[in-house]
Write a protein that holds these residues in place. Structure first.
Motif, short mmCIF file in Angstrom:
data_model
loop_
_atom_site.label_atom_id
_atom_site.label_comp_id
_atom_site.label_asym_id
_atom_site.label_seq_id
_atom_site.Cartn_x
_atom_site.Cartn_y
_atom_site.Cartn_z
N UNK A 20 0.83 -1.21 0.00
CA UNK A 20 0.00 0.00 0.00
C UNK A 20 0.86 1.26 0.00
N UNK A 21 1.89 1.28 0.85
CA UNK A 21 2.76 2.46 0.95
C UNK A 21 3.50 2.72 -0.36
N UNK A 22 3.99 1.66 -0.99
CA UNK A 22 4.72 1.81 -2.24
C UNK A 22 3.80 2.31 -3.35
N UNK A 23 2.61 1.75 -3.46
CA UNK A 23 1.67 2.18 -4.51
C UNK A 23 1.24 3.62 -4.26
N UNK A 24 0.98 3.96 -3.01
CA UNK A 24 0.60 5.34 -2.67
C UNK A 24 1.69 6.33 -3.07
N UNK A 25 2.96 5.89 -2.97
CA UNK A 25 4.09 6.75 -3.33
C UNK A 25 4.32 6.80 -4.84
N UNK A 26 3.50 6.08 -5.60
CA UNK A 26 3.62 6.10 -7.06
C UNK A 26 4.50 5.02 -7.63
N UNK A 27 4.98 4.12 -6.80
CA UNK A 27 5.82 3.03 -7.28
C UNK A 27 4.96 1.88 -7.82
N UNK A 28 5.53 1.12 -8.73
CA UNK A 28 4.89 -0.10 -9.19
C UNK A 28 5.49 -1.24 -8.39
N UNK A 29 4.65 -2.10 -7.84
CA UNK A 29 5.10 -3.25 -7.06
C UNK A 29 4.99 -4.49 -7.93
N UNK A 30 6.15 -5.09 -8.26
CA UNK A 30 6.19 -6.26 -9.15
C UNK A 30 6.53 -7.52 -8.38
N UNK A 31 5.79 -8.56 -8.65
CA UNK A 31 6.09 -9.90 -8.14
C UNK A 31 6.23 -10.77 -9.38
N UNK A 32 7.47 -11.07 -9.77
CA UNK A 32 7.73 -11.83 -10.98
C UNK A 32 6.96 -13.16 -10.91
N UNK A 33 6.23 -13.46 -11.96
CA UNK A 33 5.45 -14.70 -12.03
C UNK A 33 4.07 -14.59 -11.40
N UNK A 34 3.81 -13.53 -10.65
CA UNK A 34 2.51 -13.34 -10.02
C UNK A 34 1.77 -12.18 -10.64
N UNK A 35 2.35 -10.98 -10.55
CA UNK A 35 1.70 -9.81 -11.12
C UNK A 35 2.26 -8.53 -10.55
N UNK A 36 1.60 -7.42 -10.89
CA UNK A 36 2.07 -6.12 -10.41
C UNK A 36 0.89 -5.24 -10.02
N UNK A 37 1.17 -4.37 -9.06
CA UNK A 37 0.21 -3.39 -8.57
C UNK A 37 0.76 -2.02 -8.94
N UNK A 38 -0.10 -1.15 -9.47
CA UNK A 38 0.34 0.22 -9.72
C UNK A 38 -0.84 1.17 -9.61
N UNK A 39 -0.50 2.43 -9.32
CA UNK A 39 -1.51 3.46 -9.20
C UNK A 39 -1.81 4.00 -10.60
N UNK A 40 -3.08 4.18 -10.90
CA UNK A 40 -3.48 4.79 -12.17
C UNK A 40 -4.45 5.93 -11.85
N UNK A 41 -4.46 6.90 -12.73
CA UNK A 41 -5.38 8.03 -12.54
C UNK A 41 -6.51 7.92 -13.55
N UNK A 42 -7.71 8.02 -13.06
CA UNK A 42 -8.89 8.03 -13.92
C UNK A 42 -9.27 9.48 -14.19
N UNK A 43 -9.52 9.78 -15.43
CA UNK A 43 -9.90 11.14 -15.81
C UNK A 43 -11.33 11.43 -15.35
#
Length: 97
Positions: free
Chosen positions: A33-56
């Motif tokens: 949560x902290x990493x995504x809130x800071x704008x970082x992408x959290x990658x787990x190789x072989x599992x997936x990634x979490x990232x923040x996106x902005x909706x217009x």
């Protein structure tokens, strides 16, 4: 699977107490949560990634009245499943185009 079920499975798999497993799950989720809130992408190789996106900002409709309304811009989180995870879900078979 609920958080409690995940904690129980983790405790069993790693042979630690449920309390320690719960602390580990809480710490991992807080770090993500902290990493995504800071704008970082959290990658787990072989599992997936979490990232923040902005909706217009956009126009929508009130479902009750049908009247148009303005939906403000906002930030949200997006999860993208990794290649290995997707293939595992499809029994290792790739989709044909």
């Amino acid at each position: 699977m609920t958080k409690a079920e995940l904690v129980a499975k983790l405790a069993q798999e790693v042979e630690i107490s449920k309390k320690k497993a719960s602390e580990a799950v809480d710490a991992a989720l807080a770090s993500i949560k902290d990493a995504v809130r800071a704008g970082e992408t959290v990658n787990f190789i072989g599992f997936g990634s979490f990232k923040m996106v902005e909706r217009a900002a956009r126009e929508g409709r009130d479902p009750r009245s049908g009247r148009p309304l303005k939906i403000p811009a906002r930030k949200t989180v997006k999860f993208s499943a990794g290649k290995a995870f997707k293939e595992m879900l499809n029994d290792g078979k790739k989709k044909k185009k």
